[in-house]
Design a protein around this motif. Structure first.
Motif, mmCIF file in Angstrom:
data_model
loop_
_atom_site.group_PDB
_atom_site.id
_atom_site.type_symbol
_atom_site.label_atom_id
_atom_site.label_comp_id
_atom_site.label_asym_id
_atom_site.label_seq_id
_atom_site.Cartn_x
_atom_site.Cartn_y
_atom_site.Cartn_z
ATOM 1 N N GLU A 99 120.671 19.887 113.285
ATOM 2 C CA GLU A 99 121.209 19.123 112.156
ATOM 3 C C GLU A 99 122.546 19.674 111.647
ATOM 4 O O GLU A 99 123.460 18.904 111.371
ATOM 5 C CB GLU A 99 120.190 19.087 111.017
ATOM 6 C CG GLU A 99 120.602 18.202 109.879
ATOM 7 C CD GLU A 99 119.545 18.104 108.797
ATOM 8 O OE1 GLU A 99 119.817 17.419 107.797
ATOM 9 O OE2 GLU A 99 118.464 18.717 108.927
ATOM 10 N N GLU A 100 122.664 20.984 111.545
ATOM 11 C CA GLU A 100 123.921 21.568 111.053
ATOM 12 C C GLU A 100 125.083 21.234 111.996
ATOM 13 O O GLU A 100 126.155 20.809 111.551
ATOM 14 C CB GLU A 100 123.793 23.082 110.903
ATOM 15 C CG GLU A 100 125.065 23.721 110.382
ATOM 16 C CD GLU A 100 124.974 25.237 110.307
ATOM 17 O OE1 GLU A 100 126.055 25.858 110.279
ATOM 18 O OE2 GLU A 100 123.864 25.789 110.277
ATOM 19 N N TRP A 102 125.204 18.747 114.139
ATOM 20 C CA TRP A 102 125.405 17.301 114.076
ATOM 21 C C TRP A 102 126.259 16.937 112.859
ATOM 22 O O TRP A 102 127.204 16.156 112.965
ATOM 23 C CB TRP A 102 124.061 16.575 114.038
ATOM 24 C CG TRP A 102 124.178 15.099 113.800
ATOM 25 C CD1 TRP A 102 123.725 14.417 112.722
ATOM 26 C CD2 TRP A 102 124.802 14.133 114.646
ATOM 27 N NE1 TRP A 102 124.023 13.081 112.843
ATOM 28 C CE2 TRP A 102 124.684 12.870 114.023
ATOM 29 C CE3 TRP A 102 125.453 14.196 115.875
ATOM 30 C CZ2 TRP A 102 125.192 11.707 114.569
ATOM 31 C CZ3 TRP A 102 125.954 13.028 116.425
ATOM 32 C CH2 TRP A 102 125.824 11.798 115.777
ATOM 33 N N ASN A 103 125.956 17.521 111.718
ATOM 34 C CA ASN A 103 126.725 17.226 110.506
ATOM 35 C C ASN A 103 128.176 17.671 110.625
ATOM 36 O O ASN A 103 129.080 16.980 110.157
ATOM 37 C CB ASN A 103 126.052 17.848 109.280
ATOM 38 C CG ASN A 103 124.773 17.128 108.907
ATOM 39 O OD1 ASN A 103 124.622 15.929 109.160
ATOM 40 N ND2 ASN A 103 123.837 17.845 108.330
ATOM 41 N N ARG A 104 128.408 18.798 111.253
ATOM 42 C CA ARG A 104 129.773 19.276 111.448
ATOM 43 C C ARG A 104 130.543 18.377 112.410
ATOM 44 O O ARG A 104 131.719 18.086 112.206
ATOM 45 C CB ARG A 104 129.765 20.720 111.942
ATOM 46 C CG ARG A 104 129.230 21.666 110.853
ATOM 47 C CD ARG A 104 129.153 23.096 111.305
ATOM 48 N NE ARG A 104 130.501 23.592 111.530
ATOM 49 C CZ ARG A 104 130.800 24.497 112.448
ATOM 50 N NH1 ARG A 104 129.877 25.014 113.213
ATOM 51 N NH2 ARG A 104 132.039 24.907 112.588
ATOM 52 N N LYS A 106 129.901 15.183 112.972
ATOM 53 C CA LYS A 106 130.148 13.925 112.246
ATOM 54 C C LYS A 106 131.339 14.072 111.311
ATOM 55 O O LYS A 106 132.181 13.178 111.228
ATOM 56 C CB LYS A 106 128.927 13.534 111.407
ATOM 57 C CG LYS A 106 127.850 12.864 112.158
ATOM 58 C CD LYS A 106 126.782 12.241 111.271
ATOM 59 C CE LYS A 106 126.576 12.889 109.940
ATOM 60 N NZ LYS A 106 125.498 12.309 109.163
ATOM 61 N N SER A 113 131.342 8.010 108.402
ATOM 62 C CA SER A 113 130.078 7.541 108.993
ATOM 63 C C SER A 113 130.112 6.066 109.372
ATOM 64 O O SER A 113 129.116 5.352 109.234
ATOM 65 C CB SER A 113 128.902 7.834 108.057
ATOM 66 O OG SER A 113 128.694 9.212 107.941
ATOM 67 N N GLU A 120 122.107 7.590 114.250
ATOM 68 C CA GLU A 120 121.089 8.297 113.478
ATOM 69 C C GLU A 120 119.866 7.413 113.252
ATOM 70 O O GLU A 120 118.738 7.864 113.435
ATOM 71 C CB GLU A 120 121.656 8.753 112.135
ATOM 72 C CG GLU A 120 122.637 9.872 112.259
ATOM 73 C CD GLU A 120 123.240 10.288 110.943
ATOM 74 O OE1 GLU A 120 123.498 11.489 110.796
ATOM 75 O OE2 GLU A 120 123.452 9.427 110.061
#
Length: 128
Positions: A99-100, A102-104, A106, A113, A120
């Motif tokens: 998740e970390e 993936w967020n970076r 994105k 988004s 997602e």
């Protein structure tokens, strides 16, 4: 003079063999073992760092990084079937297990988004 003619012939052959209008990305790396990379943080981390421009890139990492934004924006329109399938597997893994990272990713490639939300919604349901 002969060297010049040979170079011209190779150049013409390359143009003739090229895919029209860049219809798909190169398939040179379509056989990369994604299971091995996704199953081993020591292998996965350098790819993530490459894509985030925080580390060195392998040749396939450079190729991937050069097409990420376009592939996201155009729903992988120039991807081969193997690349589409691999993209879904990698994104599903990142969404569900990293998740970390993936967020970076994105934040770098789709800060509003616009494109990643559909992945997602679809891929969170798929468990690796």
């Amino acid at each position: 003079m002969k060297s010049f003619i040979v170079l011209c012939l190779f150049g013409l052959a390359a143009v003739a063999l090229a895919k029209p209008n860049g219809s798909t990305y190169t398939d040179r790396y379509d056989n990369v073992n994604l299971d091995e990379i996704l199953g081993n943080r020591r292998l996965l981390t350098p790819y993530i760092k490459c894509i985030l421009e925080e580390g060195k890139c392998t040749a396939d990492g450079k190729e991937l990084k050069s097409h990420i934004r376009e592939a996201l924006e155009q729903n992988c329109a120039k991807c081969t079937d193997a690349q589409r399938s691999g993209t879904r597997r990698v994104l599903g893994h990142l969404i569900n297990n990293e998740e970390e990272s993936w967020n970076r990713l994105k934040a770098k490639y789709d800060p509003q988004s616009k494109y990643t939300v559909k992945y997602e919604l679809e891929l969170k349901k798929l468990k690796q």
